[in-house]
Design an enzyme around this catalytic site. Structure first.
Site, mmCIF file in Angstrom:
data_model
loop_
_atom_site.group_PDB
_atom_site.id
_atom_site.type_symbol
_atom_site.label_atom_id
_atom_site.label_comp_id
_atom_site.label_asym_id
_atom_site.label_seq_id
_atom_site.Cartn_x
_atom_site.Cartn_y
_atom_site.Cartn_z
ATOM 1 C CG ASP A 1 0.603 -1.787 7.897
ATOM 2 O OD1 ASP A 1 1.030 -0.625 7.768
ATOM 3 O OD2 ASP A 1 1.204 -2.681 8.519
ATOM 4 C CD GLU B 1 4.375 -5.195 8.880
ATOM 5 O OE1 GLU B 1 5.009 -5.326 7.833
ATOM 6 O OE2 GLU B 1 4.824 -4.654 9.894
ATOM 7 C CG HIS C 1 0.499 4.260 5.013
ATOM 8 N ND1 HIS C 1 -0.291 3.534 5.851
ATOM 9 C CD2 HIS C 1 -0.137 5.443 4.834
ATOM 10 C CE1 HIS C 1 -1.369 4.242 6.175
ATOM 11 N NE2 HIS C 1 -1.295 5.400 5.554
ATOM 12 C CG HIS D 1 4.162 -0.725 4.166
ATOM 13 N ND1 HIS D 1 4.108 -2.088 4.362
ATOM 14 C CD2 HIS D 1 3.844 -0.178 5.353
ATOM 15 C CE1 HIS D 1 3.763 -2.329 5.627
ATOM 16 N NE2 HIS D 1 3.603 -1.174 6.244
ATOM 17 C CG HIS E 1 8.162 -4.524 11.472
ATOM 18 N ND1 HIS E 1 7.558 -4.284 10.262
ATOM 19 C CD2 HIS E 1 9.476 -4.338 11.284
ATOM 20 C CE1 HIS E 1 8.506 -3.954 9.399
ATOM 21 N NE2 HIS E 1 9.664 -3.981 9.982
ATOM 22 C CG HIS F 1 -0.319 0.071 2.528
ATOM 23 N ND1 HIS F 1 0.344 -0.996 3.077
ATOM 24 C CD2 HIS F 1 -0.251 1.054 3.452
ATOM 25 C CE1 HIS F 1 0.790 -0.657 4.271
ATOM 26 N NE2 HIS F 1 0.444 0.580 4.528
ATOM 27 C CG HIS G 1 -3.961 -0.190 6.631
ATOM 28 N ND1 HIS G 1 -3.818 0.213 7.944
ATOM 29 C CD2 HIS G 1 -2.871 0.270 5.990
ATOM 30 C CE1 HIS G 1 -2.697 0.890 8.077
ATOM 31 N NE2 HIS G 1 -2.099 0.943 6.902
#
Lengths: 599, 366
Positions: A178, A203, A70, A73, A414, A68, A157
Site C-alpha cells: 500500500d 494494489e 497493517h 498484509h 485486488h 507494512h 501510507h
C-alpha cells in the site's frame, strides 16, 4: 523459456487481504501474508495449499517480504510460519519489525480472549515468527542469496511501509504494497527511481476513485470537532496505537494553536509512550518537515495535547480524547464511550474500519441501543461520525507511480476485473505496457527476454567495418568471433585473439573425399580434363592447374590418382579445409556426376 | 505550511477533487452520477461517468458514510476535444460534440464492464472552421438529437434511423450558442448575438422571439437558459460583459429586467459562459465563465434596467485552492445544480478541479 509468474493467493474474490507469490528466474518469493479481518474461520487466511502441494515451504520459498504492519498484509504471518511451517528469512523494514508483533498480539487477544476462537496462533508463535525476521533499510540492496537481491523504497501510507524491488540478474519485479503519492502531515509521499522493472505489481483497491482533497477532509474533521467543543461537548476519537492517530494529533495541535482554543486534548497514556518511542526511533521514516523540526523540539511532544488520566473522563466541560483501541471493542476507548454515549452534545469520530461484532461496527450500522455486559442496555445519544483518513493511492496516484518506475508490464491486484477495464486501457495506452488483472489463485505468466550484454573487441569491430558496407538495420550482417565467458563477463573477440588469450594453438580440419570415376586415360590427362571441366562450370571461382598436375579451386585441392587394383578406374582425391566445407561438398557432388565426354 | 480552509460558516459543505483532465461539461445521469469529458486538442481525452460520493447522495445520517470520493463507474477515450456532452435519458447512450464539427459522436456505457465505447456517428453536413454544433436531446422512445452550428443548420435527427425529422428551413446564419429542449415538441435557442427564441417543431419555422439586445453590443457574446422555479421570469440571457437579462415566456419582446452583474472583467472565453436556474429554489440562478468564481443570485425583486445587484453567494474555491500560484488563475468552465439538493452546486475549472459545494443562504441564517 525465461518467464516471471505471479499468483495472488486467497480464497475467492476478496479485497484487502494481500498475499502474492512471485516466481522469477527460478526464485520463489512471497509478498505479504495478510489476514482478512471480516472472516473468523479459515477463510481469513490465504490459501497456502497452492504452495504446500509442492513440498516443504522452506525449500520452495526463497524468502517472504512484508510491506507494512497493517494486519491485512501481515496478519497471517505467524499462522504461516509456525502453523503451516516456514523457516526461511522474512524481510521487512525496522519500524515494521517493531510494530508488527504489537498489532498481532493485540488482534490475537481479541480473537481468542474476546471471541473465544480456537486454532489461532499463540503469543509464543508470534515471538518465534519474529525471530525469523531480517530488517532492511531503505535503498539498501540486500542479498538473499548469491542470485536474488531485494531493495526497499519509501511508500508513505503508514510508518515503515515500503515498496520492494526483487531482482535476479537482469530481471526484476517491483511490489508496491500500500502506498500514497500525496504527502501528509507526518509521512512523505512514496518514491521510486526509474528502475524499469519487468513487472510492477500494484494494489488497485482504490484505483477507480477520485479522492477528495486532503484540505476538505481535514476541514470537515476540524469543523466537527470545533462545533462539538464550542457547544461544550466531548469528542472521543478511538484510534489504533499507531497510524493515523499521529496525523490527527498534528492536525489538531496546529488548529488549536491557530485558533487559540482552550479546550483540553488528551491522548491515552499507554498510547503516547509507545507512539513517541517508535516515532523517535524511526525519525528517518517521517517526512522532511518533521525531521527538520525535531532538532528544535519533539514534534510528537505537543503543547496542547496531554496525557490522559481515567478520572478526566468525568470532568465537566469540553474536551477531545484519543483513546485505544480503535474499534471500541475493549479497553479505555470503550470505557469512555460508555460514559459519554448518553449525552447528545458529545461526539464519537470513528477513523477507520471496524470488524463485525465490535461496538464500533454496531454504531456505524446505525444501532442506537447496545446490549452491554450484564444485559445492560446503553442508549447512544451522542453523535456518531465516520471519517476515513486512510492514505491510499487512487487512480491518479497509480498513474504517477507507473510513470516513475517505467515498468515493462503492470499487474493490478485486488480489484474486480470488470470494473477496471478502463484503468487497464488507460495504463496500456499512456505507458505502452501490458496490464494484467489476475483473480485470486490465477497465475499470470510473463515471458521475459533477459538481455545479456556482450562486449565486442575494438579490433574485431574495426576489421568487420573495414570489410565494406556498414550493417543495414533491416539486414543484420553476420560476423564471426569467439565468445569468451569469464566471471559473469561476456566478450566477443576474433578467433586469433581468443587463441592467444587462451594459449591455444589453432587446429586445422581438412576433409578428404575420394571420387571414383571410370576412365582409362592417364592421370595427367584426367587432371587436365578435370581442370577444363571445373574451369568452365565454376566461373566465379579461381580454378588453377598446378605444375604438379593437381587442380585447385580456391583452396580446395583435387588430385588424380590411379586406382590400386583397377586400371580402368581413376580416383580423384578432393581435399578441403573446414572453412570451405560448402564449396568442398558442392565440388564433390559435381565430380561424382562425372566428366563430360572429351570433344 | 499547508493552509487549512477557514470555516467561514458560509459553506454547509465543500468537497474538492482533481480530475486527470479539465472538463467543460457536467452532465447528470440520474441524480447520483455525472459525466465529465476532456477538451484538450493534442492528446486523447477521457470521458468519465462518476458516481457522487455516497455522503453527498444521502439525505440523512451523512455522518455514517466515510466515502467522500468520486467513483469512476465508466470511462472511455476520445480523440477529439469534447465541448458538449448530452446523455440520452433512459438509455446508456451519450452524444458528444466538439471541433472539428463535422460529426457528432454517439457513445454507449457498457453494461458488463466499465468501458464507454464509441458506437456510431451523426453527420453534420455543414461544418466550418472553428464552429461546432450545439446538441440537445428530445427524449422519447425514439430519441431525437437536436443539433446545429447556425440557425440555418438546425436539425433534429432520429438516433436509431439517422433520419432527419426536422429542419429549421431558414437561411439565417446567426451562430448558435445555446440549445435547450423544453418538452417533446419545443426547444429554445440562443445565438451569440443575443437573439433567442422558442420553436415548436410541429410547425414550420415561426419562433417566439427576442431579436437580441440590439446595436451597441458589438463584441459581446450571449448565452441563455430557460428554467426557473417560481412565479417570475423564466429565461435568463447572459452577456460576456456581465449583463444579465431576464425574460418572461409570455412576452419575449419585452425583457422583465436587465442588470449588470459585478464581474471583475469581461469573460475571456465567452464560449464558457454559463447561466443556470436552480431547480430546487425559487427565482435563483447562478452564472460563471468570467473568472474562477461562480456567483449565485436571487432574482426575486429584479425589475427594470440598470439595477445594481449583488450575488447571494460567491464560490471562490477554485481560486482559493489553486496551488500553482504562478500560472494564470483558473477559469470556471462550467457549473451545474444538484437535481435534488436545493443548494448543492458542482463546478469545474480549467485547472482540472471539480468542486461540490453546498452554500448557506445568508438571509435564512439571520
Amino acid at each position: 523459456m525465461p518467464e516471471i509468474r505471479v499468483t495472488p493467493l486467497g480464497a475467492g474474490q476478496d479485497v484487502g487481504r494481500s498475499c502474492i507469490l512471485v516466481s522469477i528466474a527460478g526464485k520463489n518469493v512471497m509478498l505479504d501474508c495478510g489476514m482478512h479481518m471480516g472472516f473468523s474461520d479459515d477463510r481469513r487466511f490465504p490459501d497456502f495449499s497452492y504452495i504446500t502441494r509442492s513440498g516443504r515451504l522452506t525449500d520452495f520459498l526463497d524468502c517472504v517480504i512484508i510491506s507494512h504492519f497493517h494486519l491485512d498484509h501481515c496478519g497471517a504471518l505467524p499462522y504461516f510460519s509456525e502453523m503451516v511451517g516456514y523457516d526461511g528469512p522474512i524481510y521487512m523494514t525496522q519500524p515494521t519489525q517493531a510494530i508488527c508483533p504489537i498489532l498481532l498480539e493485540d488482534y490475537r487477544k481479541i480473537a481468542v480472549d474476546k471471541k473465544g476462537e480456537a486454532n489461532f496462533f499463540t503469543s509464543q508463535m508470534i515471538k518465534d515468527c519474529m525471530k525469523k525476521v531480517v530488517a532492511v533499510h531503505l535503498h539498501q540492496t540486500v542479498q538473499v542469496d548469491d542470485e536474488l537481491e531485494i531493495k526497499a523504497y519509501y511508500a508513505g501510507h503508514v510508518l515503515g511501509a515500503a515498496m520492494f524491488q526483487i531482482k535476479v540478474g537482469s530481471e526484476s519485479v517491483v511490489y508496491t504494497g500500500d502506498y500514497n503519492m500525496t504527502p501528509d502531515r507526518h509521512l512523505g509521499a512514496a518514491w521510486i527511481d526509474k528502475c524499469r522493472p519487468n513487472l510492477l505489481i500494484t494494489e488497485s483497491t482504490y484505483a477507480t476513485t477520485i479522492r477528495d482533497s486532503k484540505r476538505c477532509r481535514e476541514r470537515d474533521f476540524l469543523k466537527k470537532v470545533h462545533e462539538t467543543v464550542e457547544r461544550g461537548g466531548k469528542v472521543l476519537i478511538p484510534v489504533f496505537a499507531l497510524g493515523r492517530a499521529q496525523e490527527l494529533c498534528i492536525l489538531l495541535e496546529t488548529f488549536w494553536e491557530r485558533m487559540d482554543l482552550k479546550a483540553p486534548i488528551y491522548f491515552s497514556t499507554g498510547l503516547t509512550e509507545k507512539a513517541n518511542h517508535y516515532y523517535k526511533l524511526f525519525i528517518p521514516w517521517t517526512n522532511q518537515k518533521i525531521r527538520k523540526t525535531f532538532v528544535q523540539r519533539n514534534m510528537f511532544e505537543f503543547k496542547h495535547i496531554k496525557a490522559f488520566d481515567r478520572a478526566f473522563a468525568d470532568s465537566p466541560g469540553p474536551m477531545v480524547v484519543f483513546a485505544t483501541p480503535g474499534m471500541l471493542h475493549a479497553g479505555q476507548s470503550l470505557q469512555i464511550f460508555r460514559k459519554w454515549a448518553g449525552n447528545e452534545k458529545n461526539m464519537v469520530i470513528m477513523p477507520g474500519y471496524c470488524v463485525q461484532g465490535t461496538v464500533g461496527h454496531k454504531i456505524l450500522s446505525g444501532q442506537r441501543k447496545l446490549e452491554m455486559e450484564g444485559r445492560q442496555v446503553l442508549e447512544v445519544k451522542m453523535q456518531v461520525e465516520y471519517m476515513s483518513f486512510s492514505a491510499h493511492a487512487d487512480a491518479k496516484g497509480i498513474m504517477q507511480l507507473v510513470g516513475q518506475a517505467e515498468p515493462e508490464n503492470v499487474l493490478l491486484v485486488h480489484g474486480e476485473a470488470k470494473k477496471m477495464e478502463f484503468l487497464k486501457q488507460k495504463i496500456e495506452q499512456e505507458f505502452r505496457v501490458s496490464c494484467y488483472m489476475p483473480a485470486n489463485g490465477e497465475t499470470v505468466t510473463l515471458p521475459t527476454s533477459p538481455s545479456i550484454p556482450v562486449g565486442i573487441s575494438l579490433g574485431l569491430l574495426k576489421r568487420e567495418m573495414a570489410q565494406g558496407l556498414l550493417p543495414d538495420a533491416k539486414k543484420p550482417r553476420l560476423l564471426h568471433g569467439t565468445l569468451i565467458m569469464k566471471d559473469s563477463n561476456f566478450r566477443l573477440v576474433s578467433s586469433e585473439q581468443a587463441l592467444k588469450e587462451l594459449g591455444l594453438a589453432e587446429h586445422q580440419l581438412r576433409f578428404t573425399c575420394r571420387v571414383h570415376l571410370h576412365d582409362t586415360r592417364k592421370e595427367q590427362e584426367m587432371a587436365m580434363r578435370v581442370y577444363s571441366h571445373l574451369k568452365s562450370v565454376l566461373k566465379d571461382h579461381c580454378v588453377q592447374h598446378l605444375p604438379d598436375g593437381s587442380v585447385t579451386v580456391e583452396s580446395i585441392l583435387v588430385q588424380a590418382a590411379a586406382h590400386s587394383e583397377d586400371p580402368g578406374t581413376k580416383v580423384l582425391l578432393v581435399s578441403w579445409t573446414y572453412q570451405d566445407e560448402e564449396l568442398g561438398s558442392y565440388l564433390t557432388s559435381l565430380l561424382k556426376k562425372g566428366l563430360p565426354q572429351a570433344s | 505550511m499547508a493552509e487549512i480552509v477557514p470555516t467561514q460558516g458560509r459553506y454547509q459543505d465543500f468537497h474538492a477533487f482533481d480530475l486527470s483532465g479539465a472538463t467543460r461539461v457536467l452532465e447528470w445521469i440520474g441524480d447520483k452520477g455525472i459525466l465529465v469529458a476532456g477538451y484538450e486538442s493534442l492528446k486523447k481525452n477521457e470521458i468519465l461517468h462518476l458516481i457522487l460520493p455516497l455522503r453527498l447522495s444521502v439525505k440523512e445520517n451523512q455522518g455514517l458514510f466515510p466515502e467522500r470520493d468520486f467513483k469512476v463507474q465508466h470511462g472511455g477515450f476520445s480523440d477529439r476535444s469534447v465541448f458538449d456532452l448530452k446523455h440520452v435519458p433512459d438509455t446508456r447512450l451519450l452524444v458528444t460534440s466538439g471541433p472539428p464539427g463535422c460529426y457528432l459522436q454517439v457513445w454507449q456505457l457498457a453494461e458488463d464492464s466499465d468501458v464507454i465505447r464509441a458506437v456510431s456517428t451523426i453527420d453534420v453536413h455543414e461544418s466550418e472552421g472553428r464552429l461546432w454544433p450545439r446538441v440537445a436531446v428530445f427524449p422519447s422512445v425514439a430519441p431525437g438529437i437536436l443539433h446545429g452550428t447556425r440557425l440555418s443548420s438546425l436539425k433534429v435527427v432520429d438516433l436509431d434511423s439517422q433520419k432527419t425529422t426536422y429542419t429549421s428551413g431558414v437561411s439565417d446564419d446567426d451562430v448558435l450558442s445555446s440549445l435547450q429542449v423544453l418538452n417533446t415538441d419545443t426547444f429554445a435557442f440562443c445565438c451569440s448575438s443575443g437573439r433567442l427564441g422558442l420553436v415548436d417543431t410541429r410547425q414550420k419555422w415561426a419562433p417566439l422571439e427576442n431579436l437580441g439586445p440590439g446595436p451597441g453590443s458589438a463584441g459581446r457574446r450571449w448565452c441563455a437558459e430557460a428554467g426557473g422555479r417560481g412565479p417570475g421570469p423564466s429565461i435568463a440571457r447572459l452577456g460576456s460583459d456581465g449583463q444579465l437579462c431576464l425574460l418572461d415566456l409570455r412576452d419575449l419582446c419585452q425583457p422583465v429586467s436587465s442588470v449588470q452583474c459585478p464581474v471583475s472583467m469581461p469573460s475571456p472565453e465567452p464560449e464558457l459562459l454559463r447561466v443556470t436556474w436552480a431547480p430546487g429554489l425559487d427565482n435563483c440562478l447562478a452564472i460563471s465563465g468570467f473568472d474562477g468564481t461562480v456567483q449565485v443570485y436571487d432574482v426575486t425583486s429584479w425589475a427594470g434596467v440598470g439595477h445594481q445587484v449583488e450575488p447571494l453567494f460567491t464560490h471562490r474555491g477554485h481560486i482559493f485552492l489553486d496551488d500553482s500560484g504562478m500560472a494564470p488563475a483558473p477559469l470556471v468552465t462550467t457549473h451545474t445544480w444538484h437535481p435534488c439538493k436545493p443548494r448543492t452546486v458542482l463546478s469545474a475549472a480549467s485547472d482540472a478541479s471539480l468542486h461540490v459545494w453546498d452554500w448557506v443562504d445568508p438571509c435564512a441564517s439571520r
